[in-house]
Design a protein around this motif. Structure first.
Motif, PDB file in Angstrom:
ATOM      1  N   THR A 189      34.142  29.995  30.874  1.00 48.47           N
ATOM      2  CA  THR A 189      34.877  30.996  30.092  1.00 48.47           C
ATOM      3  C   THR A 189      35.351  30.339  28.807  1.00 48.47           C
ATOM      4  OG1 THR A 189      36.873  30.378  31.286  1.00 48.47           O
ATOM      5  CG2 THR A 189      35.740  32.355  32.025  1.00 48.47           C
ATOM      6  N   GLY A 190      36.171  31.044  28.084  1.00 48.87           N
ATOM      7  CA  GLY A 190      36.651  30.494  26.827  1.00 48.87           C
ATOM      8  C   GLY A 190      38.126  30.737  26.626  1.00 48.87           C
ATOM      9  N   MET A 191      38.552  30.379  25.410  1.00 48.55           N
ATOM     10  CA  MET A 191      39.949  30.547  25.019  1.00 48.55           C
ATOM     11  C   MET A 191      40.004  31.562  23.876  1.00 48.55           C
ATOM     12  SD  MET A 191      41.185  26.603  24.690  1.00 48.55           S
ATOM     13  CE  MET A 191      40.690  26.506  22.970  1.00 48.55           C
ATOM     14  N   VAL A 199      44.772  30.491  28.836  1.00 44.08           N
ATOM     15  CA  VAL A 199      44.212  30.535  30.186  1.00 44.08           C
ATOM     16  C   VAL A 199      43.989  32.000  30.528  1.00 44.08           C
ATOM     17  CG1 VAL A 199      44.710  30.175  32.616  1.00 44.08           C
ATOM     18  CG2 VAL A 199      45.302  28.412  30.972  1.00 44.08           C
ATOM     19  N   CYS A 200      42.802  32.297  30.992  1.00 51.93           N
ATOM     20  CA  CYS A 200      42.481  33.657  31.434  1.00 51.93           C
ATOM     21  C   CYS A 200      42.965  33.800  32.878  1.00 51.93           C
ATOM     22  CB  CYS A 200      40.973  33.842  31.330  1.00 51.93           C
ATOM     23  SG  CYS A 200      40.364  35.357  32.059  1.00 51.93           S
ATOM     24  N   THR A 201      43.600  34.923  33.192  1.00 48.95           N
ATOM     25  CA  THR A 201      44.157  35.069  34.533  1.00 48.95           C
ATOM     26  C   THR A 201      43.409  36.082  35.398  1.00 48.95           C
ATOM     27  OG1 THR A 201      45.716  36.796  33.894  1.00 48.95           O
ATOM     28  CG2 THR A 201      46.455  34.516  33.646  1.00 48.95           C
ATOM     29  N   GLY A 202      42.432  36.755  34.825  1.00 53.62           N
ATOM     30  CA  GLY A 202      41.698  37.700  35.659  1.00 53.62           C
ATOM     31  C   GLY A 202      40.540  38.347  34.926  1.00 53.62           C
ATOM     32  N   MET A 203      39.686  38.963  35.694  1.00 52.48           N
ATOM     33  CA  MET A 203      38.560  39.716  35.134  1.00 52.48           C
ATOM     34  C   MET A 203      38.512  41.079  35.808  1.00 52.48           C
ATOM     35  SD  MET A 203      35.564  36.837  35.045  1.00 52.48           S
ATOM     36  CE  MET A 203      34.479  37.621  33.857  1.00 52.48           C
ATOM     37  N   ARG A 204      37.976  42.038  35.090  1.00 57.39           N
ATOM     38  CA  ARG A 204      37.828  43.351  35.719  1.00 57.39           C
ATOM     39  C   ARG A 204      36.613  43.346  36.654  1.00 57.39           C
ATOM     40  NH1 ARG A 204      38.765  47.820  30.969  1.00 57.39           N
ATOM     41  NH2 ARG A 204      37.131  46.627  29.925  1.00 57.39           N
ATOM     42  N   GLY A 205      36.619  44.278  37.560  1.00 53.82           N
ATOM     43  CA  GLY A 205      35.465  44.469  38.430  1.00 53.82           C
ATOM     44  C   GLY A 205      34.546  45.531  37.836  1.00 53.82           C
ATOM     45  N   LEU A 206      33.470  45.826  38.527  1.00 54.63           N
ATOM     46  CA  LEU A 206      32.499  46.775  37.996  1.00 54.63           C
ATOM     47  C   LEU A 206      31.829  47.543  39.124  1.00 54.63           C
ATOM     48  CD1 LEU A 206      30.831  47.777  35.519  1.00 54.63           C
ATOM     49  CD2 LEU A 206      29.276  45.863  35.932  1.00 54.63           C
ATOM     50  N   ALA A 207      31.848  48.868  38.995  1.00 54.12           N
ATOM     51  CA  ALA A 207      31.059  49.721  39.894  1.00 54.12           C
ATOM     52  C   ALA A 207      30.145  50.561  39.005  1.00 54.12           C
ATOM     53  CB  ALA A 207      31.969  50.617  40.723  1.00 54.12           C
ATOM     54  N   PHE A 401      48.435  33.284  27.790  1.00 47.99           N
ATOM     55  CA  PHE A 401      47.619  33.870  28.859  1.00 47.99           C
ATOM     56  C   PHE A 401      46.834  35.072  28.350  1.00 47.99           C
ATOM     57  CE2 PHE A 401      51.082  31.653  30.945  1.00 47.99           C
ATOM     58  CZ  PHE A 401      50.389  30.898  31.870  1.00 47.99           C
ATOM     59  N   THR A 402      45.611  35.187  28.828  1.00 49.49           N
ATOM     60  CA  THR A 402      44.771  36.338  28.498  1.00 49.49           C
ATOM     61  C   THR A 402      44.138  36.834  29.796  1.00 49.49           C
ATOM     62  OG1 THR A 402      42.815  34.964  28.211  1.00 49.49           O
ATOM     63  CG2 THR A 402      44.136  35.381  26.238  1.00 49.49           C
ATOM     64  N   ARG A 403      43.363  37.882  29.680  1.00 50.29           N
ATOM     65  CA  ARG A 403      42.452  38.261  30.760  1.00 50.29           C
ATOM     66  C   ARG A 403      41.118  38.557  30.122  1.00 50.29           C
ATOM     67  NH1 ARG A 403      45.590  42.713  34.466  1.00 50.29           N
ATOM     68  NH2 ARG A 403      47.636  41.693  34.548  1.00 50.29           N
ATOM     69  N   SER A 404      40.121  38.854  30.940  1.00 49.29           N
ATOM     70  CA  SER A 404      38.825  39.250  30.405  1.00 49.29           C
ATOM     71  C   SER A 404      38.503  40.655  30.900  1.00 49.29           C
ATOM     72  CB  SER A 404      37.749  38.268  30.872  1.00 49.29           C
ATOM     73  OG  SER A 404      36.483  38.849  30.730  1.00 49.29           O
ATOM     74  N   GLY A 405      37.949  41.455  30.003  1.00 48.24           N
ATOM     75  CA  GLY A 405      37.547  42.802  30.397  1.00 48.24           C
ATOM     76  C   GLY A 405      36.237  42.815  31.163  1.00 48.24           C
ATOM     77  N   GLY A 406      35.515  41.696  31.124  1.00 41.53           N
ATOM     78  CA  GLY A 406      34.205  41.617  31.753  1.00 41.53           C
ATOM     79  C   GLY A 406      34.306  41.384  33.256  1.00 41.53           C
ATOM     80  N   SER A 407      33.161  41.215  33.870  1.00 43.30           N
ATOM     81  CA  SER A 407      33.072  41.071  35.322  1.00 43.30           C
ATOM     82  C   SER A 407      32.112  39.938  35.626  1.00 43.30           C
ATOM     83  CB  SER A 407      32.552  42.362  35.957  1.00 43.30           C
ATOM     84  OG  SER A 407      33.272  43.470  35.453  1.00 43.30           O
ATOM     85  N   GLY A 408      32.395  39.155  36.651  1.00 42.95           N
ATOM     86  CA  GLY A 408      31.506  38.020  36.913  1.00 42.95           C
ATOM     87  C   GLY A 408      31.497  37.579  38.350  1.00 42.95           C
ATOM     88  N   PRO A 409      30.595  36.604  38.650  1.00 44.59           N
ATOM     89  CA  PRO A 409      30.417  36.151  40.030  1.00 44.59           C
ATOM     90  C   PRO A 409      31.642  35.437  40.602  1.00 44.59           C
ATOM     91  CG  PRO A 409      29.117  34.792  38.517  1.00 44.59           C
ATOM     92  CD  PRO A 409      29.715  35.903  37.709  1.00 44.59           C
ATOM     93  N   ALA A 410      32.624  35.107  39.750  1.00 47.06           N
ATOM     94  CA  ALA A 410      33.861  34.501  40.256  1.00 47.06           C
ATOM     95  C   ALA A 410      34.458  35.353  41.369  1.00 47.06           C
ATOM     96  CB  ALA A 410      34.871  34.367  39.119  1.00 47.06           C
ATOM     97  N   ALA A 411      34.277  36.662  41.236  1.00 43.87           N
ATOM     98  CA  ALA A 411      34.862  37.567  42.217  1.00 43.87           C
ATOM     99  C   ALA A 411      34.256  37.337  43.608  1.00 43.87           C
ATOM    100  CB  ALA A 411      34.667  39.008  41.783  1.00 43.87           C
ATOM    101  N   ASP A 412      32.985  36.937  43.674  1.00 49.12           N
ATOM    102  CA  ASP A 412      32.366  36.652  44.971  1.00 49.12           C
ATOM    103  C   ASP A 412      33.056  35.475  45.645  1.00 49.12           C
ATOM    104  OD1 ASP A 412      30.453  38.673  44.947  1.00 49.12           O
ATOM    105  OD2 ASP A 412      29.093  37.474  43.707  1.00 49.12           O
ATOM    106  N   LEU A 413      33.365  34.454  44.839  1.00 44.87           N
ATOM    107  CA  LEU A 413      34.051  33.291  45.395  1.00 44.87           C
ATOM    108  C   LEU A 413      35.432  33.697  45.893  1.00 44.87           C
ATOM    109  CD1 LEU A 413      33.016  30.760  42.642  1.00 44.87           C
ATOM    110  CD2 LEU A 413      32.364  30.637  45.037  1.00 44.87           C
ATOM    111  N   GLN A 414      36.128  34.477  45.095  1.00 36.58           N
ATOM    112  CA  GLN A 414      37.454  34.954  45.474  1.00 36.58           C
ATOM    113  C   GLN A 414      37.400  35.719  46.795  1.00 36.58           C
ATOM    114  OE1 GLN A 414      40.347  37.755  42.963  1.00 36.58           O
ATOM    115  NE2 GLN A 414      38.669  38.857  43.905  1.00 36.58           N
ATOM    116  N   ASP A 415      36.414  36.590  46.915  1.00 29.44           N
ATOM    117  CA  ASP A 415      36.325  37.443  48.104  1.00 29.44           C
ATOM    118  C   ASP A 415      35.944  36.652  49.341  1.00 29.44           C
ATOM    119  OD1 ASP A 415      36.845  39.514  46.512  1.00 29.44           O
ATOM    120  OD2 ASP A 415      34.888  40.478  46.681  1.00 29.44           O
ATOM    121  N   VAL A 416      34.849  35.893  49.229  1.00 31.11           N
ATOM    122  CA  VAL A 416      34.311  35.231  50.421  1.00 31.11           C
ATOM    123  C   VAL A 416      35.242  34.108  50.864  1.00 31.11           C
ATOM    124  CG1 VAL A 416      32.354  33.981  51.390  1.00 31.11           C
ATOM    125  CG2 VAL A 416      31.955  35.817  49.737  1.00 31.11           C
TER     126      VAL A 416
END
Ligand SMILES: [Zn+2]
Length: 467
Positions: A189-191, A199-207, A401-416
């Protein structure tokens, strides 16, 4: 939040900077383009190269993990302390395609340094940001006199991120035991900018879904039949019109149920960011902002869920006219989700919402694609606090602190792994991810090394773990 940097860390980095950059350049010369089958051997070479380098760095375990697609690299270095937290660093070793003809000023796979910037495909996304952890952990050991890191340090560097990570979730599920961690550090990610480290604190999900509306079995004459049978294009338009209310809020019943609202402190911190809406609009290639009432632009893209029409079609679109009722119409919709929203629930309510609006005589085929969950780490999370302190020492200033509007595979790590995700990235928007002349700022790359060097000590001190 700023703290004094450690001179032993800086000295060590200064002494090893040249060798570190030589090694990184060697890795960047491997064109590990996961999207192009011709480059499959290079992606493998890149994985082998990294595993060997991690062994050389000192990781007692460094393995290439196979997937049905491109290989990933896993490495592990135990702290030897039962109370030490376990941290998993995520990144990727594959890169986007690049050729000189795309507009590069130098060969994309022949790294060059100009004006203190390292130019090469993958310099920022993501090899540079993976690699800073290797010198980071060495500097951490040198400065603390330890022989193993203060945390149980694991790395998972995948080889298919630029191709949509098709086998990533299965890989994480397959190896969930070995990947188990108290926190995931994503270094992909970036700054905000060079002058505003964040530091980014989160990303949105996507359906995402596709809705095909079938009406008459074929296109039919609008004079002979029009006004007496349902028109699927009209139904598609009605669905689109019903997506939002007059305040640009998503009007699907239940859509906002359970969402984590933005807190006052975070809202205030965002308002202090040097955000220039005019230049943001230029970047957006747009002429006005528009969105949910009661929220700023940053809040809309970082903290609010959305419903977007990505595609709409149906009926005659050629020259002149064709007086028909089309036999079908198509909608492609996507929903960016925020913490508290569950993609399965979204699918259920979207299906119910659509079903209610589809008249007799129209058959709807609704297909949902695999979804990505949102992730969000609260500001007071001890791991996030450690990360901000470590960055504050490296940058010798406050970290925002920021967040990202995008979505990424980080969420898989968080979930599993059921672990919070922390984003440690030093890339800046001008780095040109996926574009010609991708680069990384060498000063920032070394700040990344330094942050990594401080982070493991800080985490171990401030996040003790019951054995
Ligand atoms: Zn990336």
């Amino acid at each position: 939040m700023s703290q004094t940097p450690d001179s032993a860390v800086r000295t060590y980095i200064g002494q090893h900077r040249a060798a570190f950059l030589d090694d990184l350049a060697e890795w960047l010369r491997i064109p590990s383009v996961s999207a192009q089958p011709d480059h499959a051997p290079d992606v493998r070479r890149s994985a082998d190269w990294l595993a060997a380098k991690l062994t050389e760095t000192g990781f007692p375990t460094a393995e290439v993990w196979e997937t049905p697609g491109a290989p990933a690299v896993f490495a592990e270095w135990p702290a030897g302390d039962p109370e030490a937290p376990t941290v998993l660093v995520y990144g990727h070793h594959d890169v986007q395609p690049a050729t000189r003809e795309d507009g590069w000023d130098s060969e994309p796979f022949e790294p060059v340094v100009r004006e203190n910037r390292l130019y090469a495909r993958g310099a920022a996304d993501d090899k540079g940001q993976v690699f800073f952890h290797t010198l980071g952990v060495r500097a951490h050991l040198a400065a603390t006199g330890r022989t193993a890191p203060a945390v149980n340090l694991k790395l998972l560097i995948e080889g298919e991120e630029e191709s949509g990570s098709p086998h990533f979730r299965a890989l994480v599920e397959q190896h969930a035991d070995r990947l188990a961690a108290d926190a995931v550090i994503v270094s992909d990610t970036g700054m905000w900018s060079e002058d505003t480290p964040t530091v980014c604190t989160g990303m949105r999900g996507l359906a995402e879904c596709e809705i095909v509306l079938h009406g008459p079995d074929q296109d039919i004459h609008s004079g002979a039949f029009g006004g007496a049978v349902p028109n699927p294009a009209t139904v598609a338009a009605r669905l689109v019109a019903a997506l939002h209310d007059e305040h640009a809020r998503v009007a699907i019943p239940g859509f906002y149920d359970g969402i984590v609202e933005l807190g006052d402190r975070e809202r205030r911190l965002w308002a202090e960011l040097p955000f220039d809406e005019a230049s943001w609009l230029r970047e957006a290639h747009s002429y006005a902002t528009e969105g949910e009432a009661g929220h700023t632009t940053l809040e809309r893209i970082w903290a609010r869920p959305t419903a977007e029409v990505n595609g709409i079609g149906g009926g005659y679109q050629g020259p002149g006219s064709k007086t028909i009722i089309p036999s079908s119409a198509l909608l492609k919709l996507s929903f960016r989700l925020v913490a508290g929203q569950d993609p399965e629930h979204i699918e259920k309510i979207v299906r119910a919402w659509a079903a209610e609006r589809i008249p007799a005589g129209i058959r709807a085929e609704i297909t949902f694609l695999p979804a990505t969950r949102p992730c969000l780490t609260p500001l007071d999370h001890p791991g996030l606090q450690s990360l901000a302190r470590a960055m504050g020492r490296a940058f010798e200033g406050p970290i925002r602190f920021t967040r990202s509007g995008g979505s990424g595979p980080a969420a898989d790590l968080q979930d599993v792994l059921a672990a919070p995700v922390l984003f440690l990235g030093i890339s800046v928007p001008s780095d040109g991810w996926h574009a010609p002349n991708e680069k990384v700022e060498l000063d920032l790359l070394l700040k990344g090394v330094e942050t990594s060097a401080y982070l493991w000590s800080d985490l171990a001190e401030n996040w003790r773990h019951a054995p």
